[in-house]
Design an enzyme around this catalytic site. Structure first.
Site, PDB file in Angstrom:
ATOM      1  N   ASP A  11      23.074  18.970 -42.320  1.00 54.42           N
ATOM      2  CA  ASP A  11      21.425  19.238 -41.952  1.00 54.42           C
ATOM      3  C   ASP A  11      20.733  19.759 -40.930  1.00 54.42           C
ATOM      4  O   ASP A  11      21.506  20.671 -40.563  1.00 54.42           O
ATOM      5  CB  ASP A  11      21.304  17.674 -41.265  1.00 54.42           C
ATOM      6  CG  ASP A  11      19.210  17.405 -40.691  1.00 54.42           C
ATOM      7  OD1 ASP A  11      18.790  17.448 -41.381  1.00 54.42           O
ATOM      8  OD2 ASP A  11      19.548  16.973 -39.412  1.00 54.42           O
ATOM      9  N   ASP A  13      17.370  20.302 -39.098  1.00 59.27           N
ATOM     10  CA  ASP A  13      16.553  18.935 -38.275  1.00 59.27           C
ATOM     11  C   ASP A  13      16.878  18.032 -36.495  1.00 59.27           C
ATOM     12  O   ASP A  13      17.443  17.043 -37.691  1.00 59.27           O
ATOM     13  CB  ASP A  13      14.772  18.291 -37.724  1.00 59.27           C
ATOM     14  CG  ASP A  13      14.138  19.505 -38.717  1.00 59.27           C
ATOM     15  OD1 ASP A  13      13.221  20.369 -38.082  1.00 59.27           O
ATOM     16  OD2 ASP A  13      14.083  19.700 -39.896  1.00 59.27           O
ATOM     17  N   ASP A 206      21.951  14.389 -37.689  1.00 62.07           N
ATOM     18  CA  ASP A 206      22.268  13.859 -36.573  1.00 62.07           C
ATOM     19  C   ASP A 206      21.505  11.922 -36.559  1.00 62.07           C
ATOM     20  O   ASP A 206      21.879  11.680 -36.132  1.00 62.07           O
ATOM     21  CB  ASP A 206      21.107  14.351 -36.364  1.00 62.07           C
ATOM     22  CG  ASP A 206      19.662  14.418 -36.298  1.00 62.07           C
ATOM     23  OD1 ASP A 206      19.734  15.258 -37.388  1.00 62.07           O
ATOM     24  OD2 ASP A 206      19.274  13.744 -35.959  1.00 62.07           O
TER      25      ASP A 206
END
Length: 255
Positions: A11, A13, A206
């Site tokens: 990922d 962001d 996240d």
């Protein structure tokens, strides 16, 4: 026992950066993958930019990256809609989504399109959302690039595409087909690009609801890094846990 993974899906962001702010452990993590010659793919639900834009953003925070290593929800959406056979689309979104759709031969139509697609648009207006509502009510199929409600930025947890989609969804009483994480559509495309099987790959992110669910729902092991959206307290509320949890990417050893 920890596996020797043959590929990583990573990922952006909240994992590689927070808006314009760097995550200091990210460059070293990517350097370790390159040193071990482990293939990886950056996979982002952020539909606003081209892969080249994401590469520039990564390089600004010290992460070495190349356009062919980036796959976005815009690209996955365009690939999927092109496979369905329809020709016309009304889209809310920024350059990344609009260009991806156009490059796949989809024609923009705000009168009677086959599809309505919503991606993050930071200049969205009531008129754009109203048009989407009316076109879906008239029979257009409803799609959305991703369901993230928030996006980690240097200002905090800013609203993301899921918030825009909720506006339209409430008005039409129809749920869209989502393309981005955690949906199977984008994960299947990512595995194809990476050249790996689901059982060989580790998904790193996240956000439990997108990154980790994309692994849990599609047979891929997961590494949750506590650098963005999901907290330890959030994990106490979910039944299915990530395969691994680390405070930072420095805590993960690459075999």
């Amino acid at each position: 026992m920890k596996k020797n993974y043959q590929g990583y899906i990573i990922d952006l962001d909240g994992t590689m950066y927070r808006g314009a702010d760097p995550i200091k452990e990210a460059p070293g993590f990517i350097e370790r993958l390159r040193a071990k010659e482990v293939p990886f793919l950056f996979l982002t639900n952020n539909s606003t930019g081209h892969p080249s834009d994401k590469v520039e953003q990564l390089r600004r925070v010290g992460v070495e990256a190349y356009p062919e290593e980036v796959y976005t929800s815009s690209l996955a959406t365009a690939d999927y809609l092109a496979s369905l056979g329809g020709k016309t689309v009304y889209a809310i979104g920024e350059r990344g989504l609009l260009d991806a759709l156009s490059e796949k031969g989809l024609i923009f139509d705000d009168q009677a399109p086959d599809y309505v697609v919503i991606g993050l648009d930071r200049q969205v207006t009531y008129e754009k959302l109203e048009k989407a509502v009316l076109l879906i009510q008239a029979g257009a199929q409803f799609f959305a690039t991703n369901k993230d409600t928030n996006i980690p930025t240097e200002r905090g947890m800013s609203p993301s595409n899921g918030a825009l989609v909720a506006f339209v969804e409430k008005a039409v009483d129809v749920s869209p087909q989502f393309i981005g994480k955690p949906e199977a559509i984008i994960m299947e495309k990512a595995l194809e690009k990476l050249g790996c099987q689901a059982s060989e790959v580790l998904m790193v992110g996240d956000n439990y609801e997108t990154d980790i669910r994309s692994g849990l729902d599609n047979g891929i092991d997961t590494l949750l890094v506590l650098s963005g959206f999901t907290t330890k307290q959030d994990l106490e509320q979910v039944a299915k846990q990530p395969t691994y949890v680390v405070e930072t990417l420095d805590d993960w050893e690459i075999e």
